[in-house]
Structures are given as C-alpha cells and as structure tokens.
Design an enzyme around this catalytic site. Sequence first.
Site, mmCIF file in Angstrom:
data_model
loop_
_atom_site.group_PDB
_atom_site.id
_atom_site.type_symbol
_atom_site.label_atom_id
_atom_site.label_comp_id
_atom_site.label_asym_id
_atom_site.label_seq_id
_atom_site.Cartn_x
_atom_site.Cartn_y
_atom_site.Cartn_z
ATOM 1 N N LYS A 1 34.509 33.461 35.974
ATOM 2 C CA LYS A 1 33.982 34.140 37.168
ATOM 3 C C LYS A 1 33.685 35.594 36.837
ATOM 4 C CE LYS A 1 35.253 34.790 42.071
ATOM 5 N NZ LYS A 1 36.292 34.547 43.082
ATOM 6 N N SER B 1 34.941 32.697 47.434
ATOM 7 C CA SER B 1 33.978 33.450 46.672
ATOM 8 C C SER B 1 33.670 32.875 45.291
ATOM 9 C CB SER B 1 34.455 34.896 46.513
ATOM 10 O OG SER B 1 35.666 34.923 45.822
ATOM 11 N N SER C 1 39.567 31.759 47.952
ATOM 12 C CA SER C 1 38.335 31.780 47.167
ATOM 13 C C SER C 1 38.215 30.779 46.038
ATOM 14 C CB SER C 1 38.122 33.180 46.595
ATOM 15 O OG SER C 1 37.788 34.075 47.637
#
Lengths: 497, 102, 476
Positions: free
Chosen positions: A79, A154, A178
């Site tokens: 990420k 997210s 997330s």
Amino acid sequence: MRLYEMTAAELSRRLQSREVSSAEVVRSFLERIDEVDPYLRAFITRTPDLALKSAGEIDSRRMRGETLHPLAGVPIAVKDNISTLALRTTCASRILENYIPPFDATVVAALKKAGMPILGKTNLDEFAMGSSTENSAFFPTRNPWDPGRVPGGSSGGSVVAVATGMAPLALGSDTGGSIRQPASLCGVTGLRPTYGRVSRYGLVAFASSLDQIGTVSTTALDGALLMNLIAGYDPLDSTSLPEEVPDYRAGLEPGLEKLRVGLIRYGRVDGFDPEVTEAVNKAASMLEEHGAKVGEVSLPLTDYGLSAYYLIAPSEASSNLGRYDGVRYGFCADGDSIEAMFSRTRGEGFGAEVKRRIMIGTYALSAGYYDAYYLKAMKVRTLIRRDYEKAFKKFDLLLGAASPTPAFKLGEKTEDPLQMYLSDVCNITDSLAGVPSLAVPGGFHSSGLPLGLQLTARPMQEKLLLKTGRFFEEQRAEYPLRPSLDFLEERGGGYEI
Amino acid sequence: MPFDFGKEVDHVARLARLSLEEDEKERMAGQLSDILKTARRIQELDTTGIEPTSHVTERPAVLREDRVRPSLPLDKALRNAPRREKGFVKVPRITVSEQDQK
Amino acid sequence: MKYEIIIGLEIHLELLTASKLFCGCSTAFGREPNTNCCPVCLGLPGSLPVFNRRAIELAVTAALALNSEIRLWSRFDRKNYFYPDLPKAYQVSQYDQPLARGGYLEVDVAVGKRRINLERVHLEEEAGKLVHAGDSIIGSGYSLVDYNRAGIPLLEIVTAPEMHSGREARLFLEDLRTVLLYAGVSDCKMEEGSLRCDANISLRPEGSSILGTKAEVKNMNSFRSVELALDYEVQRQEKVLSGGGSVVQETCHWDEENKQTITLRGKEGSSDYRYFPEPDLLPLVLENTFVEDLGRSLPELPSERRERLREQYGLEKEEAFLLTANRELGDFFEKAAKAYPVYDNLFNWVQGDLLYQLRENDKKVEEIDPNLLAGLLQLLDEGSINRPVAKELLAEMVQSGADPKEMVRERGLERISGRDRLLPLVEQVIAENPEAVENYRQGKNKALAFLVGKVMAATKGRADPAELNRLLKEKI
C-alpha cells in the site's frame, strides 16, 4: 491453473521444490497486472523491473543451494502509505506526489530480507482517510466484481490486487477498518493485528493510536505466512509489543470444540443490508454445527464508538499531517511569506476529505473544546475497551459483519461524508479497543457481490482468528473467490480511465 | 439549537494553516456542522470517574541506550526539499509576528 | 507611585547526551548543516520516536539537584504549531504531567540567601535552527534552516515569579548554571545556545496583591543581557503605568545592539497549541531505585560544598564562593590542600598568583597538577626559595607544567641566606653605591629599595629581600 491464480503457500511450495522459478512467477503476475490494472487501477506505481531483478537474485541464490525464507521469491504489493526506500511513496496525495523516502519501513525491510519481489505500490484513499478509495488524489480503484462500484477503502488497491490475482499477497493498513471493510467488499481475507503487533515504523501516520499494518490475502494460511514475517517487536517503534511471535500456521487445523463465539448485536441496526445479517447468522449456525458454543453479545456503545472515532482519529491526524508544510519535502506552493506558503501548500496539496478531517481534529483539540470533544472521546474509548473485556470473559471470539452493506456505487456516498463514515460502523470499535480482527468472505449477496464476516479476538489471538477463517474457507464449495472480470471482454464499454 | 460551524471555519482554518476558497468554506461549514453534531452525541454518556485512554498498550515507555548512529548523508536528507541553499533548507521570509507565536 | 517588580524565568538547557532524545543522531555542535539528521529528527513521514535513557537520567539528575519532586509517572504531549524549524509541526514536550514539580535554588545575595522557588522541570525536544539572510529576522528576504539541532534533548526549568530585579535574575542564572555544571547535565554555554533564558516581567503598585499584565522578553544572549533587558523593561513599564496607560500582554524582543526591547505586535490572544498526549510514546515510568541511585551519585553541589569548605578549611564566605564558582578550582584547592595543609596561604596563592597566571597563559585549572603548587609552597615555607623566585616558578609551572622542585635543583635557584653569605655582598653594594647610601641616610627610603635591588641582582634574585633589608639597615 495459472501461476497468478495460485496462493502464496502453493507458490512457495513450488518455488522451494524448484518446479518453478521466481522470475516465472513474477512474470505471470506482471502480465496479469498489464491485463487487468488499466481497468481497475489498483496500482499507483508499478515496479516490474525491480520485481524481476529481485526475482532473479532469489533464483540465483536458490540455485546456489542457499536456504531461503519460505516466502522468498513470492511477490507482493505494498500500500502506498508504507515507505519504500528510493521508491516514491505518495499516500495517494498531491502533497506527496513526488516524495521519495530515504528509508524502508520496518515491514518492507522484512519483505526485502525474506526475498519477496515488490510488484508496486497500491492505491488508497488519500492518507488512508476514507472507505472507498475514491479519495485518492489520482484516480479511484474499481471493484472487480462490479467495476461501477467501489472496492472499499482505504486499502482498496491492495485488496483489488489480491482479489484479481495481480498479487498473491499485499500489505495494507487499518485504522478504522481500512483493511477489513474493503476485504469484505472484494471477497478476500484481511487481517488487522493487535495494536502494536506489527511495527508502524515507516507507515505514514494517520491516527497513531489506531493505525496498524496488516495482511491482505486470499486464504488464512497465506495471511499466517505473511504475519510470521512482519509481526514482531521493533526497537524503532515505541508502541511495538515485545511478545514473541508464534508460528501463525500452527493451529490452523480444524477443531472448534470448546470455542465460545459471541454473535454481535450492534447498538444500531439501521443501515444494515438484511442479507448481511443473514450471512452472519448463517456463519454462526455453521460454527455451532461444528461444535462451537454460540451465544449473543451486545456492544451497546457501537454508535458512540463511531462518534468517538470521528473525533480521535481526525485529532491525531490533524497533528500528524502538520508536517506537510512544503519545507522539507513534498509539494510546495508559492508564497511571498512563510505563512502564505504554508496555507497555500496545504490548501492546494490536500484533498477535500483530508481537509475536512484536519478541520475537525484541529477544532476538537483547540482551546475550549478539548475537554468536551477529544478528552470525552478518550473516555468513551475506555468504556468501549471495558465492553470488550466483559465480552471476552464470556467468549473467545466475536462474530459480526465486516461491512453493513455490500459494495456501493462509485459516487454514491461522496457528497455525504457522514454516510461514508457509517461504512465503518462494524470495524471501528475493534480499532478503538486495539484488538485483532479478521475479515473473511461470508458468501454472496443476491446481486452477486461478496459479503464479508468479521471475527474479533482478544489481544494477541491472531492465531485463533486465522484458524476460524480457515474453517470458513473449508465450508465453501469454491475457494478462493475469483471475480469473473467479464467486463474485460467489453473493452469498448467505457471502463477504461 | 442547530450547531453552526460557519463562525468557526476561519479560525480553525487559520489554526490548521489551510487556505480555503469561499465555496469550500461554505461547503465545509455545513458538512462539519453535521459531523460534529453527530460526534457530540458522546456527551450523552456518563463518563464520571472514567480515565481517558491515550494508549491501548498498557506498558511503560521503552528506553534506548545513548549511542550515536550514522545520520543520513546530506544529499539524502535534503533530497526531497523543494528549496535548498548551501546545505540549508530555504524558506521565504518570516515576519516577526509569526516568530512571536513560538 | 512605587511599583513592585515581579519576574519569572523560563530556562532551556541542552542536555549532555551523545545522541538525540528520540534518535541516534549525534548532538555534536558545529557540524555542517543538516549532516546530523535522520528520518526521525527530520520528521519524515512514517518516522517514530524512541526515548534516550541518558536524557532521562540527566533530566532526573538536574531535577534532584534543584530539589524538585520527581514524578515517577509522567507523560509526554504534543505542542502543535507551525514554524519552519519544527520538523513535525509539533514539539514533543510535557504539558500537564511533567517529570518534576517544585524545587528551589538558594541564591547568595548581598544580604544572605534568597530562596527562589521553581514551578516545574520537564523534558522536551529542541527545534532546528534558523539562519536569517540579513542581520535579523526583521526584514529578511528568506531564511535558511539547519535541522542538526532538531531533536536534541532539552530541559525546561520554570521558576516561580519571585525575582524582583534584573540583578536578582542574573544572580539566579549564575547560580543555576553553577549547580547544573556541577551536576554534569549540561555545558550551559549561552554563546552556543545550550542554555537559553526567556523572562516574564510585570509591575504592580506596591502593596497590591493583583499581578500586573506581564510582558515576555526573549532573545537575551547572555546573563548580562538578561539583567539589562529586565532593567529596561522595568523602566518602560513604569513609564507606561505612570502615564496612566496599561501594559499590553505581548512578547518583547531584546535588541542587543541598541539596548532596548522591541515589542512584536503579534496576533490577538495567545497561541493555541492544542496539547494532547503523544500517542507514539508510552508514559514514562521510573523505578524508585532508579531515582534513588541518581540521587546518590549526585556530586556535592555548590552550596553544600561552600559550607563544607568553610568548615573544613576555615575559609571566609567570599573565599568559599570563589572556590565553588568553578568546580575544578575547588577540586584543585582540595587536592593541593591534602599535600599542603596551610589553608589560608594556599588560598591566597590560588586566588592571587595562580588565577592570574592561568588567565595570562590562557590555561584551565584542570590542566595544572595541584601537587606541584603544594610542592612550590613547601619550598617557600622551608626557606629554600624566596618569594620572587616562587612567583616566577609558578608562572613557568602554569605555562609548561614543569615541576618547581626540579627547576630549583636544575638551575640552582636555592635561596641565598645567612650573614656569612650575604654580608660580603651587602658591603660590596654599599661600597659601590655611596650616593644611594647617603640618600638613605638623608631619609629617602626609596634608596634602600634601590640598594636591596642591587644585592638581589648580585645574588641573581635568590636572596630574601626582607633579610637584605635588615642587613643593609644594620650596615648603613
């Protein structure tokens, strides 16, 4: 079966037995990325050359007879809020669009040491603030089960990469759901570890007392393999836990007798798709059939938890994001005075959601409001922790939904921040309590979209979570879940961005 | 009595060093009013005698030995700095009133 | 109208650790800009702090030396504000749960002692350094930032508002510095920025119990500046108040060149730092034994030493003061006193010739071997050498570290004394200088000194002037 369709455990086995080389494995994923990513946009930065170089090195070392880590040669996606040395780390924000860290996050160093080629940096909501990946300053990521819908957030990019075989494993981060919420919306497995179990050093901070790096995988076993690598004490992270890391693979064999499971009755029921509730109930029955004792547990403070979270997280974020002032790194606006430069840099560099949260947080910490907002929220957090302690006296595992609904449409909630925040209602109290939590696929919605279950355990009980996750996998006729990606054939369908 | 964040927007934006366009301000005022109204629900809970949680980890601080470790070489330390001069980071002028706030 | 002056001080002190408070970067002064930096002290995204044990030890030591009450449990907070020298846009400090509360320093003033109380002592991190293009921050086109200093551990000491003049503030600071140097926690060099001081000053009509509006004074670069700045402020505020006006709460910047304070008309209201507990650092929990051990290893502090020196060596108050103003000087004296227990004489030589020679030759007292001085004074007492020779030998001893005993032996500097040896020379000089002899007989005492000088020259300075005096008088 193509290499990109295999789990990390399977790839590891074949690599170790030399049936296949890491270069071949990486190439398979790179081709998959070329095929799929232009439509789904899971990646912000792709690093095919670096990945192949790394794969080549691993292959040479293996040829020389070196003993390598079980995950050596297995590629991974990271990420883009996790720092990677000499590789831009944008946090999906204009303000860090060209930021190149001079250091690796501790977990990234662990990946490199184990010899895992990094395929690229994945898309996220800007600074991890969001539940749909629509807040990325660059582009949204699309849900592979229906590209007109969000993948959740997210960690949308990481989740989509794993769901579609662009990567066998990915690192994500979870502050208020997330990892878990997008995992549930895309049909993969996502683990949020106990707070402090995985080092935060190098994770760009959003809310320091809530952030954790976690695993995204298609199976519990893969999650366990990755946890074995990234969990553990880090002297660079003062909130890191010193306890020894167990072998997370141990205990993955079935056997649920004596397991006491609490089926969660949330404080509020509106907003939940009835099929979600049904899926959770079905999961509870499955557990019962296999010997677990299932009872009901209530977490009455859930929606107060949502309120507390939406004060605590933005408050910490408003402080953590103060450093983006255009002086030492990042985007810098023109200004003839330092003040003008600060305000314009931040006004222009940050997106709307980030600005909203900074405003809330600044307000909640400001003189005259601190007691009523931030301090009060911290006290509510204590009450929530007590609720969990009470629950864990009677139960070993809590079972609930990982999201109140399946994936919603792109643009559906962007105009109403409060609506968006409600997407996290199932995940937030776990974060506030600091307990580990796992999202696993729990069936399908009648629309064909995946639904997710959420399992929560006491601190340091990731093994139990993974074991139970494995149990659910085995109940499925087909596993892992693979989206058909039919839309890829309809290239003229306007899905390209 | 509806909660009106509109009056606070300028002050908070200034504290946070965020320059906002007029329409942004308006939009934000409405959204923040709603969010804070929801957040304020926590006032309903009785928290008398409850200690606030600032850390979920209940342990004392970690202390490290006082040993010097290598620093970043200059070019790495300043690699991302937008403005530099002779090894320093460069910034536009600072007014005295700005210095005052330290 | 008579006004009472109320002054409180806020002192910042860089602690003597090798590495910074939260990272392993060196704290060394004077390095090339931005070469003592790392992701942590630069506040790069993703970086995290980890406490330096030594900084905690030094902070506790300092607090103990200042009689503060150590809190075994204390917490760190973030103080949020925006400034280019602040890498994270917050300073990690201690707000409502500091490391130590209370404390005091007993300052020797003209009329005995004054106890100045402290409110708190806490630990925080230093910011980077701003260099302004042009001479000062006012009117500068741009500024340059060096982060080498960012992250160095800083001790903040806040006094109660109990001082009543610029002079008292200066005396307090001097004593504070001595105590802290003794405790070994900082090198306290204002010129290098390792010690800084800000002051708060207000006036109120004598007899009133309400505190007046205070002004904050900053940018004072020496203890003397502190005194001057506060004196200036007293005058300024008095003028304002006498003229019927009221003092505005503001920050004043001391202008060293023009010897005045410049008011910085900042924003209305004080800064809102939005303090909240630092989530990246767990609370500091100290063991009782940790604090006790540090207390036990505290060196003897100045006021204790002064008491003891007076008792042990029969010194006067000012004499004890001199020997404690500089810890090394006191150490030197005590070591020399072991070998040469004639304390008053030793003190005179230390205070007089030794200090003089140290200054002249730009040497520190730590560089001199106390036993050499002891030996020198023994030679003098035995009569082996005379005073003038002793003074010369002391000078050489300081310059080169030479052993006086050896020098005497090598160069044959023994005192020449005794009638048999001196009388012939005396008579010779008398014979050769009839004019001087006559002058002396006429009552001109200077002539005697002249004759003494002549005999001294003849003995190459090794005679005892007092003896020569007697002999000459006898013979003339």
